[in-house]
Design an enzyme around this catalytic site. Structure first.
Site, short mmCIF file in Angstrom:
data_model
loop_
_atom_site.label_atom_id
_atom_site.label_comp_id
_atom_site.label_asym_id
_atom_site.label_seq_id
_atom_site.Cartn_x
_atom_site.Cartn_y
_atom_site.Cartn_z
N ARG A 35 -24.50 11.58 34.51
CA ARG A 35 -24.85 12.34 35.72
C ARG A 35 -24.78 11.47 36.97
O ARG A 35 -24.45 11.97 38.05
CB ARG A 35 -26.26 12.93 35.57
CG ARG A 35 -26.30 14.11 34.62
CD ARG A 35 -27.69 14.68 34.50
NE ARG A 35 -27.69 15.88 33.66
CZ ARG A 35 -28.79 16.50 33.26
NH1 ARG A 35 -29.98 16.04 33.61
NH2 ARG A 35 -28.71 17.58 32.52
N LYS A 197 -28.94 30.95 19.52
CA LYS A 197 -29.45 32.30 19.76
C LYS A 197 -28.50 33.18 20.56
O LYS A 197 -27.96 32.77 21.58
CB LYS A 197 -30.79 32.22 20.49
CG LYS A 197 -31.90 31.58 19.66
CD LYS A 197 -33.22 31.61 20.41
CE LYS A 197 -34.35 31.04 19.56
NZ LYS A 197 -35.65 31.09 20.26
N GLY A 350 -25.62 21.58 27.85
CA GLY A 350 -26.02 20.25 27.40
C GLY A 350 -25.55 19.89 26.02
O GLY A 350 -25.04 18.78 25.79
N GLY A 373 -28.42 25.17 32.66
CA GLY A 373 -28.83 26.50 33.09
C GLY A 373 -27.97 27.06 34.20
O GLY A 373 -27.65 28.25 34.23
#
Length: 392
Positions: A35, A197, A350, A373
């Site tokens: 990052r 999920k 991620g 996100g």
């Protein structure tokens, strides 16, 4: 959306929101500096143009308290090493202690403010906290796509107090790549969706339904789709409350002419922490006590066939419990295959980012998003607060 390429910054104090929320070990050593490296082009460009650069970032979730283990000191040190110059760390991100450090910056100098989230005002987008942050810049630059979905003070509030607000090179690159994939993709356009999920990927499946040519679904979320078709999936993770939703998604894909591919075999185990796989099994014959923890070889062959002529690939979510070597071959194999395609290949999230780095294949992909996100919400078609304020 304007970027730093569109404005004059020489001699100006430039306040830059970066995402230095990097992992550190017990000795406060950074274990992954990607990052920091990702935002180097923006910082270096500002330094080269003679700007006085004030950086701000969060780290972890200190919840408004000063947590020494979440100091940005390791990030300041690493950034200095990468830039080849000293990067001072301010004792705080607001307050009178910071003022002389900002005022003392020479053109080309870099200062990193201490963790924004040591103050509650960051996450609550407090107007006074935003005003205090804005003291440190004549120009505001947002280069933190990883928090673009957060309406925080350093992302949104600060822009109300600084007249010139633009994107950094990383943020612009994210928007250019992801926007092209959504709005003007080369075809065939294939979306690979994995992970645990269905519920966390519903937005992507919904928004891309009319845009992609093919969906590939793997990981534990595939179990829900398979069970919705009437297959026994043994002890595998399933979202039983989403079986009707899964059936509806598959029916809508068929009606829209979108091909929808699920695994045809899986690698079994008693749990994701197991040291050995139990074997390979077709999805029609999964034993009651076993879990599907990776895609099998027949599925890899199928997915490779689906992908071989793709011109745009967007991938979010691994094919199994890849962190465990016993259940990594499906995800690793697919990584190598996608990396070899003559296509625009975009990775986001991620886990998928970690997978590509694990395989040492980052240089083989067109673009790896720095957002988790924010990547998901962009792909879901949601308006990201950071982009809204920069686009006016």
């Amino acid at each position: 959306m304007r970027s730093i390429e569109d404005i004059e910054v020489g001699g100006k104090t430039v306040l830059v929101r970066v995402d230095f929320n990097v992992p550190v070990d017990a000795q406060q050593r950074i274990t992954d500096d990607n990052r920091i490296r990702a935002t180097l082009p923006t910082i270096q460009a500002l330094v080269d143009k003679g700007a006085k650069v004030v950086l701000m970032s969060h780290m972890g979730k200190p919840k408004g308290k000063r947590v020494p283990e979440l100091s940005l000191a390791p990030a300041a040190q690493r950034l200095g090493e990468l830039l080849g110059q000293d990067v001072a760390l301010a004792p705080d991100c607001i307050g009178d202690e910071v003022a002389p450090l900002v005022d003392g910056l020479a053109p080309g100098g870099v200062l990193l403010l201490e963790n924004l989230r040591f103050h509650d005002g960051e996450t609550t987008n407090d107007p006074e906290f935003s005003r205090e942050l804005a003291r440190w810049g004549e120009i505001y630059v947002d280069d933190a796509f990883g928090v673009a979905h957060r309406a925080h003070a350093s992302v949104v509030g600060v822009t109300e107090h600084i007249d010139t607000c633009v994107a950094g090179l990383l943020l612009k690159k994210e928007v250019d790549y992801l926007g092209t994939a959504l709005d003007n993709p080369a075809r065939p356009f294939v979306c690979i969706v994995g992970g645990a999920k269905v519920s966390s990927k519903l937005g992507i499946l919904e928004n891309l339904m009319g845009r992609v040519d093919r969906f590939i679904v793997g990981g534990a979320m595939a179990n829900t789709f398979l069970k919705a078709q009437g297959y026994n999936v043994g002890a595998s993770l399933v979202e039983d409350d989403l079986l009707d939703t899964a059936r509806d998604i598959m029916e809508r894909a068929k009606a829209a002419g979108v091909s929808f591919y699920l695994p045809v075999d899986g690698i079994l185990g008693t749990g994701p922490q197991g040291k050995l796989a139990s074997g390979v099994c077709p999805f029609q014959d999964i034993p009651d006590g076993e879990m599907v923890l990776d895609i099998g070889p027949a599925t890899h062959t199928l997915f490779a066939e689906v992908l071989k002529d793709a011109k745009t690939v967007v991938w979010n979510g691994p094919m199994g419990a890849f962190e465990n070597q016993a259940f990594s071959q499906g995800s690793v194999g697919l990584t190598h295959f996608v990396a070899g395609l003559e296509a625009m290949t975009i990775v986001g999230g991620g886990d998928t980012d970690a997978l590509v780095h694990l395989c040492k294949m980052t240089h083989k992909f067109s673009f790896i998003s720095t957002g988790g996100g924010s990547f998901l919400e962009f792909m879901e078609g949601k308006k990201l607060p950071a982009l809204q304020v920069l686009q006016g």
